[in-house]
Design a protein around this motif. Structure first.
Motif, PDB file in Angstrom:
ATOM      1  N   SER A 272       0.821  -1.220   0.000  1.00 42.46           N
ATOM      2  CA  SER A 272       0.000   0.000   0.000  1.00 42.46           C
ATOM      3  C   SER A 272       0.849   1.262   0.000  1.00 42.46           C
ATOM      4  O   SER A 272       0.357   2.336  -0.350  1.00 42.46           O
ATOM      5  N   VAL A 273       2.109   1.138   0.426  1.00 45.87           N
ATOM      6  CA  VAL A 273       3.001   2.304   0.413  1.00 45.87           C
ATOM      7  C   VAL A 273       4.114   2.139  -0.630  1.00 45.87           C
ATOM      8  O   VAL A 273       5.146   2.805  -0.579  1.00 45.87           O
ATOM      9  N   GLY A 274       3.890   1.217  -1.587  1.00 49.84           N
ATOM     10  CA  GLY A 274       4.801   1.078  -2.705  1.00 49.84           C
ATOM     11  C   GLY A 274       6.079   0.331  -2.413  1.00 49.84           C
ATOM     12  O   GLY A 274       7.072   0.487  -3.139  1.00 49.84           O
ATOM     13  N   PHE A 275       6.089  -0.511  -1.355  1.00 47.69           N
ATOM     14  CA  PHE A 275       7.295  -1.273  -1.027  1.00 47.69           C
ATOM     15  C   PHE A 275       7.065  -2.753  -1.295  1.00 47.69           C
ATOM     16  O   PHE A 275       6.102  -3.341  -0.814  1.00 47.69           O
ATOM     17  N   ASP A 276       7.964  -3.344  -2.068  1.00 54.28           N
ATOM     18  CA  ASP A 276       7.890  -4.766  -2.377  1.00 54.28           C
ATOM     19  C   ASP A 276       8.665  -5.533  -1.306  1.00 54.28           C
ATOM     20  O   ASP A 276       9.885  -5.618  -1.348  1.00 54.28           O
ATOM     21  N   PHE A 277       7.940  -6.107  -0.350  1.00 49.53           N
ATOM     22  CA  PHE A 277       8.578  -6.817   0.758  1.00 49.53           C
ATOM     23  C   PHE A 277       8.847  -8.256   0.307  1.00 49.53           C
ATOM     24  O   PHE A 277       8.255  -9.214   0.800  1.00 49.53           O
ATOM     25  N   SER A 278       9.761  -8.415  -0.659  1.00 52.00           N
ATOM     26  CA  SER A 278      10.010  -9.716  -1.276  1.00 52.00           C
ATOM     27  C   SER A 278      10.598 -10.712  -0.276  1.00 52.00           C
ATOM     28  O   SER A 278      10.385 -11.924  -0.398  1.00 52.00           O
ATOM     29  N   LEU A 279      11.333 -10.229   0.708  1.00 53.53           N
ATOM     30  CA  LEU A 279      11.911 -11.118   1.714  1.00 53.53           C
ATOM     31  C   LEU A 279      10.813 -11.849   2.480  1.00 53.53           C
ATOM     32  O   LEU A 279      10.869 -13.062   2.695  1.00 53.53           O
ATOM     33  N   LEU A 280       9.779 -11.108   2.886  1.00 51.14           N
ATOM     34  CA  LEU A 280       8.675 -11.715   3.623  1.00 51.14           C
ATOM     35  C   LEU A 280       7.825 -12.594   2.706  1.00 51.14           C
ATOM     36  O   LEU A 280       7.374 -13.669   3.109  1.00 51.14           O
ATOM     37  N   SER A 281       7.615 -12.159   1.479  1.00 45.72           N
ATOM     38  CA  SER A 281       6.859 -12.971   0.524  1.00 45.72           C
ATOM     39  C   SER A 281       7.542 -14.311   0.288  1.00 45.72           C
ATOM     40  O   SER A 281       6.876 -15.357   0.169  1.00 45.72           O
ATOM     41  N   ALA A 282       8.867 -14.297   0.242  1.00 45.35           N
ATOM     42  CA  ALA A 282       9.617 -15.544   0.051  1.00 45.35           C
ATOM     43  C   ALA A 282       9.426 -16.477   1.244  1.00 45.35           C
ATOM     44  O   ALA A 282       9.340 -17.700   1.076  1.00 45.35           O
ATOM     45  N   ALA A 283       9.349 -15.929   2.457  1.00 42.25           N
ATOM     46  CA  ALA A 283       9.119 -16.756   3.642  1.00 42.25           C
ATOM     47  C   ALA A 283       7.753 -17.428   3.578  1.00 42.25           C
ATOM     48  O   ALA A 283       7.597 -18.589   3.977  1.00 42.25           O
ATOM     49  N   ILE A 284       6.752 -16.712   3.077  1.00 42.96           N
ATOM     50  CA  ILE A 284       5.413 -17.286   2.918  1.00 42.96           C
ATOM     51  C   ILE A 284       5.441 -18.413   1.905  1.00 42.96           C
ATOM     52  O   ILE A 284       4.875 -19.500   2.134  1.00 42.96           O
ATOM     53  N   GLN A 285       6.103 -18.204   0.786  1.00 46.82           N
ATOM     54  CA  GLN A 285       6.191 -19.237  -0.243  1.00 46.82           C
ATOM     55  C   GLN A 285       6.982 -20.444   0.257  1.00 46.82           C
ATOM     56  O   GLN A 285       6.639 -21.594  -0.048  1.00 46.82           O
ATOM     57  N   GLU A 286       8.026 -20.208   1.028  1.00 48.41           N
ATOM     58  CA  GLU A 286       8.808 -21.308   1.605  1.00 48.41           C
ATOM     59  C   GLU A 286       7.951 -22.141   2.547  1.00 48.41           C
ATOM     60  O   GLU A 286       8.084 -23.368   2.613  1.00 48.41           O
ATOM     61  N   ASN A 287       7.037 -21.487   3.269  1.00 50.79           N
ATOM     62  CA  ASN A 287       6.159 -22.216   4.176  1.00 50.79           C
ATOM     63  C   ASN A 287       5.213 -23.137   3.411  1.00 50.79           C
ATOM     64  O   ASN A 287       4.931 -24.264   3.846  1.00 50.79           O
ATOM     65  N   ILE A 288       4.731 -22.664   2.274  1.00 50.19           N
ATOM     66  CA  ILE A 288       3.880 -23.504   1.419  1.00 50.19           C
ATOM     67  C   ILE A 288       4.694 -24.676   0.868  1.00 50.19           C
ATOM     68  O   ILE A 288       4.235 -25.834   0.854  1.00 50.19           O
TER      69      ILE A 288
END
Length: 432
Positions: A272-288
């Protein structure tokens, strides 16, 4: 600080623990819920949540007259000095936090709050919620304060009464300091800051823990491929004070009521503030991916295909010590097993009733009858003490897949079964 008149809205894990613990600190607390049957049970001292020490605290609060339970927020808040919002903030569309329950409460109590009464968000809410609540209240005489909870299910009472820290934030600093004073009897450092910072603390902490868990699960997979031992690796890491020992145990993935929704919510806030939090997104994908790896490991243990395989599952709650099934990785794994054609029989000491895609039994040994594999998905201590020789007699196959590295491998192997953990080399485990 003396006794304060407090209203806690919501009697789930957070609300009931908050209300009972604040009453134990000497405050006069009224807990509110919309469920009249639940309120009646709580007023009679009957606690349905599996949380050590909570029922005793509720009974003590009722006996002293410092704790009571009612239906309806509007009347309850008319003489309150503080109102804690402890209502659900589940994951909504696109992963953002759903604040409809918060908004509904504010709409109900806005006109009934006495001047000076602090409205306090205890539920996990996105950054900017305090400001949003101020707008919904439409009042300048009611301060809004963020006071995030840091309670772990299974140890919530201890966490509340022996906290690592107390975080309070508001753009009204006198109000923030007053709320911090409600915890004056607890020996813990206080962080008193602005509302946005306090709101972000909770998300930043939970998301860091989620990333740590995803990291150790990935390292466990690497250990298996390289012939290393995850227990030695995490022991060596844990002695480093910058890293510590907590959240360094591999498992079937992280779940529960907080980490899944908080990680998705922070990704949404960042976007929502234009920041791509790819580090956290990768943690979510790793959990899947971890759950996919667990299912593949179980399939390999029964010969490669789960179609028609009988799988006995030990543990369904997302963690030991609780009966909470919300976003439980165990349920995700069992659902995947069933989808691949496996016949699943499951036991959990705190979970009964019915669950889709499996048969629930009330004795752990029943999961072993005719099973091709036994899978440990929740780290209940009682599973360590099972008679594995008897388990072997009941089973059709010989595979024990321990996704928590909970069991003593030698006890399993001595019974003539095979043991497969996470990040543990089979050759080393099977050595005499």
């Amino acid at each position: 600080m003396g006794s304060a008149r407090i209203v806690v809205i919501g009697t789930g894990y957070v609300g009931l623990t908050t209300g009972a613990c604040l009453a134990s600190l000497g405050h006069r607390v009224t807990c509110v819920d919309v469920d009249s049957l639940k309120v009646a049970r709580l007023a009679a001292g009957q606690v349905d949540i599996l949380e050590p020490g909570l029922e005793e605290l509720v009974s003590r609060g009722l006996a002293t007259g410092r704790l009571d339970f009612v239906v309806g927020s509007r009347q309850a808040v008319v003489d309150a000095e503080a109102v804690f919002l402890c209502v659900p903030t589940p994951m909504g569309a696109g992963g953002a936090a759903d604040l409809r329950a918060v908004e509904a409460v504010i709409d109900e109590v806005a006109g009934a709050l006495p001047p000076g009464c602090a409205v306090i968000t205890k539920s996990t809410v996105p950054v900017g919620t305090a400001q949003r609540i101020r707008g919904l209240l439409g009042r300048t005489d009611v301060p809004v304060v963020a006071n995030p909870e840091f309670l772990r299910e299974g140890t919530a009472v201890g966490d509340f009464l022996n906290p690592d820290r107390i975080v309070v934030g508001s753009d009204d600093q006198p109000a923030a300091h007053w709320v911090a004073g409600l915890y004056a009897d607890l020996a813990a450092p206080s962080v008193v800051t602005d509302a946005a910072s306090a709101e972000l603390v909770k998300y930043a902490a939970n998301c860091f823990l989620a990333m740590k868990l995803s990291y150790v699960n990935a390292v466990a997979e690497l250990c298996e491929r390289l012939g290393a031992d995850i227990e030695s690796v995490t022991e060596g890491m844990g002695y480093d004070r910058r890293i510590g020992r907590s959240f360094l145990k591999p498992g079937p993935g992280w779940g529960g009521s907080c980490l899944p929704k908080d990680t998705h919510a922070l990704v949404q806030v960042a976007e929502s503030v234009g920041f791509d939090f790819s580090l956290l997104s990768a943690a979510i994908q790793e959990n899947i991916a971890q759950r996919d790896r667990i299912v593949a490991k179980i399939a390999g243990a029964v010969g490669g295909s789960l179609a028609g395989a009988r799988v006995g599952v030990l543990g369904l709650a997302f963690k030991a010590g609780t009966n909470d099934l919300r976003d439980s990785p165990a349920l995700s794994v069992t659902a995947m097993l069933a989808a691949h054609g496996a016949e699943v029989t499951a036991y959990d000491p705190a979970v009964g009733g019915e669950q889709p895609g499996m048969r629930i039994v009330d004795d752990p040994y029943q999961t072993a009858k005719g099973a091709d594999a036994i899978v440990v998905l929740t780290e209940w201590d009682e599973f360590r003490r099972l008679d594995w020789t008897y388990v072997a007699e009941l089973m059709h196959g010989d595979a024990v897949v321990d996704t928590r590295n909970l069991l003593d491998p030698q006890s399993v192997l001595s019974a003539g079964l095979s043991w497969l953990g996470l990040g543990r080399p089979r050759a080393r485990v099977l050595a005499p």
